[in-house]
Design an enzyme around this catalytic site. Sequence first.
Site, PDB file in Angstrom:
ATOM      1  N   ASP A 190       1.189  -1.162  -0.420  1.00  0.00           N
ATOM      2  CA  ASP A 190       0.416  -0.209   0.300  1.00  0.00           C
ATOM      3  C   ASP A 190       1.080   1.644  -0.155  1.00  0.00           C
ATOM      4  O   ASP A 190       1.500   1.514   0.666  1.00  0.00           O
ATOM      5  CB  ASP A 190      -0.848   0.218   0.981  1.00  0.00           C
ATOM      6  CG  ASP A 190      -2.071   1.161   1.290  1.00  0.00           C
ATOM      7  OD1 ASP A 190      -3.528   0.763   1.056  1.00  0.00           O
ATOM      8  OD2 ASP A 190      -1.806   1.879   1.172  1.00  0.00           O
ATOM      9  N   ILE A 191       0.673   1.930  -1.623  1.00  0.00           N
ATOM     10  CA  ILE A 191       1.092   3.640  -1.152  1.00  0.00           C
ATOM     11  C   ILE A 191       1.078   4.354   0.105  1.00  0.00           C
ATOM     12  O   ILE A 191       1.935   5.204   0.426  1.00  0.00           O
ATOM     13  CB  ILE A 191       1.215   4.448  -2.472  1.00  0.00           C
ATOM     14  CG1 ILE A 191       2.263   4.726  -3.091  1.00  0.00           C
ATOM     15  CG2 ILE A 191       0.115   5.170  -2.202  1.00  0.00           C
ATOM     16  CD1 ILE A 191       1.601   5.129  -3.977  1.00  0.00           C
ATOM     17  N   ASN A 210     -12.928  -3.423   2.092  1.00  0.00           N
ATOM     18  CA  ASN A 210     -14.125  -1.845   2.422  1.00  0.00           C
ATOM     19  C   ASN A 210     -14.898  -2.001   1.578  1.00  0.00           C
ATOM     20  O   ASN A 210     -14.594  -2.125  -0.548  1.00  0.00           O
ATOM     21  CB  ASN A 210     -13.464  -1.059   2.647  1.00  0.00           C
ATOM     22  CG  ASN A 210     -12.433  -0.565   3.984  1.00  0.00           C
ATOM     23  OD1 ASN A 210     -13.457  -1.158   5.267  1.00  0.00           O
ATOM     24  ND2 ASN A 210     -11.708   0.255   3.524  1.00  0.00           N
ATOM     25  N   GLN A 255     -14.411   3.078   1.688  1.00  0.00           N
ATOM     26  CA  GLN A 255     -14.144   2.177   0.584  1.00  0.00           C
ATOM     27  C   GLN A 255     -13.611   3.838  -0.646  1.00  0.00           C
ATOM     28  O   GLN A 255     -14.430   4.384  -0.726  1.00  0.00           O
ATOM     29  CB  GLN A 255     -14.658   1.393  -0.204  1.00  0.00           C
ATOM     30  CG  GLN A 255     -13.973   1.173  -1.155  1.00  0.00           C
ATOM     31  CD  GLN A 255     -15.014  -0.070  -2.569  1.00  0.00           C
ATOM     32  OE1 GLN A 255     -16.417  -0.330  -2.314  1.00  0.00           O
ATOM     33  NE2 GLN A 255     -14.438  -0.664  -3.881  1.00  0.00           N
ATOM     34  N   HIS A 269     -10.222  -5.177  -3.600  1.00  0.00           N
ATOM     35  CA  HIS A 269      -9.390  -4.851  -2.955  1.00  0.00           C
ATOM     36  C   HIS A 269      -8.969  -5.748  -1.175  1.00  0.00           C
ATOM     37  O   HIS A 269     -10.414  -5.459  -0.858  1.00  0.00           O
ATOM     38  CB  HIS A 269      -8.097  -4.054  -2.948  1.00  0.00           C
ATOM     39  CG  HIS A 269      -8.322  -2.517  -2.202  1.00  0.00           C
ATOM     40  ND1 HIS A 269      -9.253  -1.719  -3.301  1.00  0.00           N
ATOM     41  CD2 HIS A 269      -8.042  -1.810  -1.055  1.00  0.00           C
ATOM     42  CE1 HIS A 269      -9.530  -1.115  -2.102  1.00  0.00           C
ATOM     43  NE2 HIS A 269      -9.539  -0.818  -1.556  1.00  0.00           N
ATOM     44  N   HIS A 317      -7.178  -5.377   2.499  1.00  0.00           N
ATOM     45  CA  HIS A 317      -5.959  -4.988   3.005  1.00  0.00           C
ATOM     46  C   HIS A 317      -5.886  -6.197   3.945  1.00  0.00           C
ATOM     47  O   HIS A 317      -5.855  -6.882   4.536  1.00  0.00           O
ATOM     48  CB  HIS A 317      -6.717  -3.747   3.491  1.00  0.00           C
ATOM     49  CG  HIS A 317      -6.875  -3.345   3.464  1.00  0.00           C
ATOM     50  ND1 HIS A 317      -6.360  -1.473   2.738  1.00  0.00           N
ATOM     51  CD2 HIS A 317      -8.201  -2.492   2.806  1.00  0.00           C
ATOM     52  CE1 HIS A 317      -6.854  -0.633   2.484  1.00  0.00           C
ATOM     53  NE2 HIS A 317      -7.994  -1.478   2.459  1.00  0.00           N
TER      54      HIS A 317
HETATM   55  P1  5GP Z   1      -9.734   1.407   0.397  1.00  0.00           P
HETATM   56  O1  5GP Z   1     -10.620   2.625   1.485  1.00  0.00           O
HETATM   57  O2  5GP Z   1     -10.662   2.127  -1.006  1.00  0.00           O
HETATM   58  O3  5GP Z   1     -10.072   0.347   1.122  1.00  0.00           O
HETATM   59  O4  5GP Z   1      -7.642   1.531  -0.180  1.00  0.00           O
HETATM   60  C1  5GP Z   1      -8.041   1.334  -0.759  1.00  0.00           C
HETATM   61  C2  5GP Z   1      -5.978   2.438  -0.497  1.00  0.00           C
HETATM   62  O5  5GP Z   1      -5.565   2.005  -1.639  1.00  0.00           O
HETATM   63  C3  5GP Z   1      -5.796   2.897   0.156  1.00  0.00           C
HETATM   64  O6  5GP Z   1      -4.675   2.206   2.116  1.00  0.00           O
HETATM   65  C4  5GP Z   1      -4.676   3.427  -0.149  1.00  0.00           C
HETATM   66  O7  5GP Z   1      -3.091   3.964   0.554  1.00  0.00           O
HETATM   67  C5  5GP Z   1      -4.538   2.716  -1.105  1.00  0.00           C
HETATM   68  N1  5GP Z   1      -3.705   3.303  -2.529  1.00  0.00           N
HETATM   69  C6  5GP Z   1      -4.344   4.306  -3.107  1.00  0.00           C
HETATM   70  N2  5GP Z   1      -3.741   4.317  -5.125  1.00  0.00           N
HETATM   71  C7  5GP Z   1      -2.613   3.341  -4.340  1.00  0.00           C
HETATM   72  C8  5GP Z   1      -1.624   3.485  -5.833  1.00  0.00           C
HETATM   73  O8  5GP Z   1      -1.625   3.965  -6.306  1.00  0.00           O
HETATM   74  N3  5GP Z   1      -0.944   2.117  -5.504  1.00  0.00           N
HETATM   75  C9  5GP Z   1      -0.699   1.508  -4.327  1.00  0.00           C
HETATM   76  N4  5GP Z   1       0.282   0.966  -3.679  1.00  0.00           N
HETATM   77  N5  5GP Z   1      -2.107   1.583  -3.081  1.00  0.00           N
HETATM   78  C10 5GP Z   1      -2.666   2.608  -3.080  1.00  0.00           C
END
Ligand code: 5GP
Length: 138
Positions: free
Chosen positions: A32-33, A88, A95, A101, A103
């Site tokens: 994760d970034i 999420n 989300q 995805h 985590h």
């Molecule tokens: P969500 O909130 O949708 O469950 O999680 C999205 C996750 O994707 C976040 O933890 C965010 O840091 C990660 N993320 C978003 N854009 C990128 C990206 O371009 N590269 C990587 N490696 N992670 C990303």
Amino acid sequence: MKDSNCIFCKISGGEIPSKTIYEDNEFRVILDISPATRGHALIIPKEHYANLYEMPEEAAGRVMMLAKRMAGYLTERLHCEGLNIVQNNGEVAGQTVFHFHMHLIPRYTGDGNEDKLCWHHLELSAEELEEIFNKLKQ
Ligand code: 5GP
Ligand code: ZN
């Protein structure tokens, strides 16, 4: 199916580079970034499903099998003491990227997230609990 506007389609397809720690025909696992802890990883299917609701059961089952394997791998390599799985679905659930995805969040004593990965508890009456149960029991 891919969505040309979807960042995780581009990442899972290799069009955008990522720190990939595992890849097969169906999934890519990346760091994760913006990680919650050291080693926070995301399992991303190469197929575009917006969320769990859209995903076929079989694919969801394979995600969980991969999560099980990756949990062992992360723990062995990083010596974390535990791990959270978070997934999420929908904006209301937090989300932000609308391509399924999962985590994988390694946990360490004192990692600063003690109060984050939990929730406030509702105080429901016996009647309210019964009403919910009546909606859900099969
Ligand atoms: P969500 O909130 O949708 O469950 O999680 C999205 C996750 O994707 C976040 O933890 C965010 O840091 C990660 N993320 C978003 N854009 C990128 C990206 O371009 N590269 C990587 N490696 N992670 C990303
Ligand atoms: Zn996508």
